[in-house]
Write a protein that holds these residues in place. Structure first.
Motif, short mmCIF file in Angstrom:
data_model
loop_
_atom_site.label_atom_id
_atom_site.label_comp_id
_atom_site.label_asym_id
_atom_site.label_seq_id
_atom_site.Cartn_x
_atom_site.Cartn_y
_atom_site.Cartn_z
N ARG A 118 0.84 -1.21 0.00
CA ARG A 118 0.00 0.00 0.00
C ARG A 118 0.87 1.26 0.00
NH1 ARG A 118 -3.64 -3.50 2.29
NH2 ARG A 118 -2.74 -3.66 4.35
N PHE A 119 1.98 1.23 0.73
CA PHE A 119 2.90 2.36 0.79
C PHE A 119 3.50 2.64 -0.59
CE2 PHE A 119 7.31 3.87 1.40
CZ PHE A 119 7.03 5.10 1.99
N ILE A 120 3.98 1.59 -1.26
CA ILE A 120 4.59 1.76 -2.58
C ILE A 120 3.57 2.28 -3.58
CG2 ILE A 120 5.62 0.51 -4.53
CD1 ILE A 120 7.53 0.98 -2.19
N ILE A 121 2.37 1.75 -3.54
CA ILE A 121 1.33 2.20 -4.47
C ILE A 121 0.99 3.66 -4.19
CG2 ILE A 121 -1.13 1.93 -5.04
CD1 ILE A 121 -0.63 -1.11 -4.77
N GLY A 122 0.94 4.03 -2.92
CA GLY A 122 0.69 5.43 -2.56
C GLY A 122 1.78 6.35 -3.08
N LEU A 123 3.04 5.93 -2.97
CA LEU A 123 4.15 6.73 -3.48
C LEU A 123 4.06 6.92 -4.99
CD1 LEU A 123 7.31 5.39 -1.60
CD2 LEU A 123 6.26 7.64 -1.39
N VAL A 124 3.80 5.83 -5.69
CA VAL A 124 3.71 5.90 -7.15
C VAL A 124 2.56 6.81 -7.57
CG1 VAL A 124 3.26 4.55 -9.24
CG2 VAL A 124 4.86 3.70 -7.53
N LEU A 125 1.42 6.67 -6.90
CA LEU A 125 0.27 7.52 -7.24
C LEU A 125 0.55 8.99 -6.96
CD1 LEU A 125 -2.86 5.47 -6.12
CD2 LEU A 125 -2.27 6.22 -8.42
N THR A 126 1.20 9.27 -5.85
CA THR A 126 1.54 10.65 -5.53
C THR A 126 2.45 11.24 -6.60
OG1 THR A 126 1.35 10.19 -3.17
CG2 THR A 126 2.58 12.16 -3.80
N TYR A 127 3.46 10.49 -6.99
CA TYR A 127 4.39 10.94 -8.04
C TYR A 127 3.64 11.15 -9.35
CZ TYR A 127 8.44 10.75 -11.19
OH TYR A 127 9.37 11.02 -12.15
N TYR A 128 2.79 10.20 -9.71
CA TYR A 128 2.05 10.30 -10.97
C TYR A 128 1.09 11.49 -10.97
CZ TYR A 128 -0.96 9.20 -14.88
OH TYR A 128 -1.67 9.27 -16.04
N ARG A 129 0.44 11.72 -9.85
CA ARG A 129 -0.52 12.83 -9.80
C ARG A 129 0.16 14.19 -9.87
NH1 ARG A 129 -4.09 9.80 -5.26
NH2 ARG A 129 -5.27 8.49 -6.72
N ARG A 130 1.40 14.28 -9.41
CA ARG A 130 2.13 15.55 -9.46
C ARG A 130 2.76 15.80 -10.82
NH1 ARG A 130 5.07 15.68 -3.55
NH2 ARG A 130 3.15 15.86 -2.36
N HIS A 131 3.30 14.73 -11.43
CA HIS A 131 4.01 14.85 -12.71
C HIS A 131 3.61 13.68 -13.61
CE1 HIS A 131 6.53 17.70 -10.54
NE2 HIS A 131 6.73 16.78 -9.63
N PRO A 132 2.41 13.70 -14.18
CA PRO A 132 1.93 12.51 -14.91
C PRO A 132 2.81 12.07 -16.07
CG PRO A 132 0.28 14.28 -14.95
CD PRO A 132 1.43 14.77 -14.16
#
Length: 186
Positions: A118-132
């Protein structure tokens, strides 16, 4: 005559109190009144609600709606629909379990299995949402490196004893091309 079915609001309240009991038993061995007040605040933080809102839910001034019930389930790591099942009566619980198993036999393999995932998925989503665009490019490059099989290394013939391998000789010649000769001493 069978007892009247309980309404969803009461079932959700009872289940929220069960979640709080689980939280208390996992946190402290022998809770007292002062400890419980602090735990209620921490439990509310875990559920991502205000402590006053949790107090209103316990006091039956507020009800747990659909979105809040799903939020409680997700944050307490319960299966979806858990808040709507009557966990007080054994017959209702057994019927709900068979119904849940029939509706959803297995969790999809892409569902996170533990806190690390869940942590890794959250990190990836945060990165994607900031810089798709940048995230898409970088993640595809990274996954391409990891998932693409590397070519098998070529088997080199053993060099003759005392001979310099051809590749080393070629590397040495390329390195010497840009180097000026040394001046002689006078």
């Amino acid at each position: 005559m069978s007892p009247a079915p309980r309404d969803v609001a009461q079932i959700r309240l009872d289940n929220a109190l069960l979640l709080f009991d689980e939280f208390v038993s996992a946190t402290v061995k022998h809770p007292d009144a002062a400890t419980l007040r602090g735990l209620e605040r921490r439990f509310a933080e875990r559920l991502q609600i205000q402590p006053s809102y949790w107090s209103q839910i316990k006091g039956r001034a507020r009800q747990i709606g659909e979105r809040l019930a799903r939020q409680f389930e997700q944050l307490c790591h319960k299966p979806q629909g858990w808040m709507d099942i009557d966990h007080q009566s054994p017959s209702a619980m057994a019927a709900a379990q068979t119904q849940a198993q029939a509706a959803e036999p297995d969790a999809p393999p892409s569902t996170p299995q533990d806190d690390d995932e869940r942590f890794i998925i959250g990190l990836v989503l945060t990165y994607y949402r900031r810089h798709p665009q940048r995230a898409r490019t970088r993640l595809l490059d990274l996954l391409g490196e990891v998932l693409t099989p590397s070519p098998a290394p070529a088997v080199k013939a053993a060099p003759k004893p005392g001979a310099t391998p051809a590749s080393e000789l070629d590397d040495w010649r390329r390195a010497q091309q840009g180097v000026a000769p040394l001046k002689k001493k006078r």
